[in-house]
Design an enzyme around this catalytic site. Structure first.
Site, mmCIF file in Angstrom:
data_model
loop_
_atom_site.group_PDB
_atom_site.id
_atom_site.type_symbol
_atom_site.label_atom_id
_atom_site.label_comp_id
_atom_site.label_asym_id
_atom_site.label_seq_id
_atom_site.Cartn_x
_atom_site.Cartn_y
_atom_site.Cartn_z
ATOM 1 C CB VAL A 63 -10.497 -50.021 13.852
ATOM 2 C CG1 VAL A 63 -9.929 -50.642 15.117
ATOM 3 C CG2 VAL A 63 -9.690 -48.799 13.416
ATOM 4 C CE1 TYR A 157 -5.048 -37.178 13.967
ATOM 5 C CE2 TYR A 157 -5.143 -34.861 14.604
ATOM 6 C CZ TYR A 157 -5.017 -36.203 14.942
ATOM 7 O OH TYR A 157 -4.875 -36.552 16.269
ATOM 8 C CE LYS A 161 -8.163 -37.800 15.856
ATOM 9 N NZ LYS A 161 -8.502 -39.035 16.620
#
Length: 252
Positions: A63, A157, A161
């Site tokens: 992706v 991370y 997010k």
């Protein structure tokens, strides 16, 4: 509630939350496009679906690669001509190190999948949803408890997010005039391979190592199904589903 003639795309469908959610959507009448980096697990799930009389299309895709995402959506157009639900689930973590020890390459690898990948898939879905007949659709982003509070040594991370929350809000706003809804599900400690370490003990904000409780991943699949099944006149903007006793509220 079941869906008829609705098409969903699940990224990261080869394992974990993506696999459980894709199965649940298939069980409830969706045609499901399965994507992930590895073709073999996608083919296995598609074969399983066909044996049960369900409709699945397996397309391997990174992706984070714009050309790969374009080819994925070309396949969706050719097979179905529309897309009703996109579940942006594909994601990865980075090495659990302090910021000064995190390489630029590792930073970019996390950003490429967790943020740029969501952007690329959302961009393509938005373009299809606003021009298809009937118009509109729903985009569901996999945020995380880390969209609210970080774990130790998780800067890449956690940053991505938090960024997903902004992306979700922007798409929710910009999609209104096209009947495109966008919401986010923030998940804490679902029992998947990615969360296995929780059962062995993970660092806490106070420096201790502690075992954390997990919840059944099927509960996450049920939650995504609920969001997907809503009429476009309603939207779950944000949902948090977590193991009840995990250290989140009051973490740190």
């Amino acid at each position: 509630m079941t869906a008829t003639n609705k098409v969903a795309l699940v990224t990261g469908a080869g394992s974990g939350i993506g696999l459980a959610t894709a199965r649940r959507l298939l069980e409830h009448g969706y045609s499901v496009v399965l994507t992930g980096r590895r073709q073999a697990p996608l083919d296995a799930l598609a074969d399983e679906a066909r044996q049960r009389g369900a409709d699945a299309l397996a397309v391997a895709c990174d992706v984070s690669d714009a050309a790969g995402v374009a080819a994925l959506f070309d396949a969706i157009r050719q097979r179905y001509g529309r897309l009703d639900v996109l579940f942006n689930n594909a994601g990865r973590g980075g090495p659990p190190v302090e910021i000064d020890e995190l390489s630029v390459e590792d930073w970019r690898a996390v950003v490429d999948i967790n943020l740029t990948g969501v952007f690329l898939c959302t961009r393509a879905a938005f373009g299809l949803m606003k021009t298809q007949t009937p118009r509109g659709g729903r985009i569901i982003n996999n945020g995380s408890i880390s969209a609210h509070a970080p774990r130790p040594n998780s800067i890449a991370y956690t940053s991505t997010k938090h960024a997903i929350t902004g992306l979700t809000k922007s798409v929710s706003l910009d999609g209104r005039k096209y009947d495109i809804c966008c919401g986010q599900i923030d998940i804490g400690n679902a029992a998947t391979e990615m969360a296995e370490r929780m059962a062995r003990g993970v660092p806490q904000a106070n420096g201790e190592i502690a075992i954390e409780p997990l919840m059944d991943v099927e509960l996450v699949a049920d939650a995504v199904l609920h969001m997907a099944n809503l009429p476009l006149s309603a939207n779950v903007q944000f949902m948090t589903i977590m193991a009840s006793k995990m250290p989140f509220v009051g973490r740190g």
